[in-house]
Scaffold this motif. Structure first.
Motif, PDB file in Angstrom:
ATOM      1  N   ASN A 110     -10.439  43.079  -7.012  1.00  0.00           N
ATOM      2  CA  ASN A 110     -11.361  42.254  -7.787  1.00  0.00           C
ATOM      3  C   ASN A 110     -12.728  42.302  -7.115  1.00  0.00           C
ATOM      4  O   ASN A 110     -13.170  41.344  -6.501  1.00  0.00           O
ATOM      5  N   PRO A 112     -16.888  42.809  -7.038  1.00  0.00           N
ATOM      6  CA  PRO A 112     -18.019  42.526  -7.914  1.00  0.00           C
ATOM      7  C   PRO A 112     -18.583  43.830  -8.466  1.00  0.00           C
ATOM      8  O   PRO A 112     -18.451  44.888  -7.857  1.00  0.00           O
ATOM      9  N   LYS A 113     -19.195  43.765  -9.624  1.00  0.00           N
ATOM     10  CA  LYS A 113     -19.784  44.941 -10.252  1.00  0.00           C
ATOM     11  C   LYS A 113     -20.917  45.466  -9.365  1.00  0.00           C
ATOM     12  O   LYS A 113     -21.713  44.707  -8.831  1.00  0.00           O
ATOM     13  N   LYS A 115     -24.336  47.046  -8.105  1.00  0.00           N
ATOM     14  CA  LYS A 115     -25.734  46.937  -8.528  1.00  0.00           C
ATOM     15  C   LYS A 115     -26.455  48.267  -8.390  1.00  0.00           C
ATOM     16  O   LYS A 115     -27.624  48.366  -8.691  1.00  0.00           O
TER      17      LYS A 115
END
Length: 120
Positions: A110, A112-113, A115
């Motif tokens: 899981n 984070p997307k 950047k």
């Protein structure tokens, strides 16, 4: 010293264990050796990329060597080590099968997307 040949097979194995989650990448090498009338179980183990630790245990007899070798081999494969077969004289050529992880055992990350741009 020479590697013991038993039933047409060299008493020699190269085992590896990798676990990315816990940052484990280990190797274990075991060989049954004969020097004159003496028999030894030689082992070397450690982290891949490092020399590791080597030991030679006097087995006394061929029968005892077989027992020691089999015991060590079974201990390591029960722990999850996989045998890697290499062609004699060609250590960069690997043969054999590697254990496949059951998809049910894989834990999705899981994260984070990112950047970063896709081109990076």
């Amino acid at each position: 010293m020479q590697v013991v040949i038993e039933d047409g097979k060299a008493m020699s194995c190269y085992l590896m264990w990798s676990d990315i989650k816990d940052n484990h990448n280990k190797f274990y090498i075991a060989q049954g050796l004969k020097s004159g009338t003496n028999f030894y179980l030689w082992t070397r183990y450690g982290r891949v990329g490092l020399d590791g630790v080597g030991t030679a245990e006097n087995a006394g007899s061929l029968d005892n060597l077989k027992k020691l070798y089999t015991k060590k081999y079974n201990e390591k494969t029960r722990k999850g080590y996989t045998e890697v077969k290499m062609k004699l004289g060609q250590p960069n050529t690997v043969e054999g099968e590697f254990k496949k992880v059951d998809e049910k055992q894989v834990i999705p990350a899981n994260l984070p997307k990112s950047k970063l741009e896709n081109e990076v």
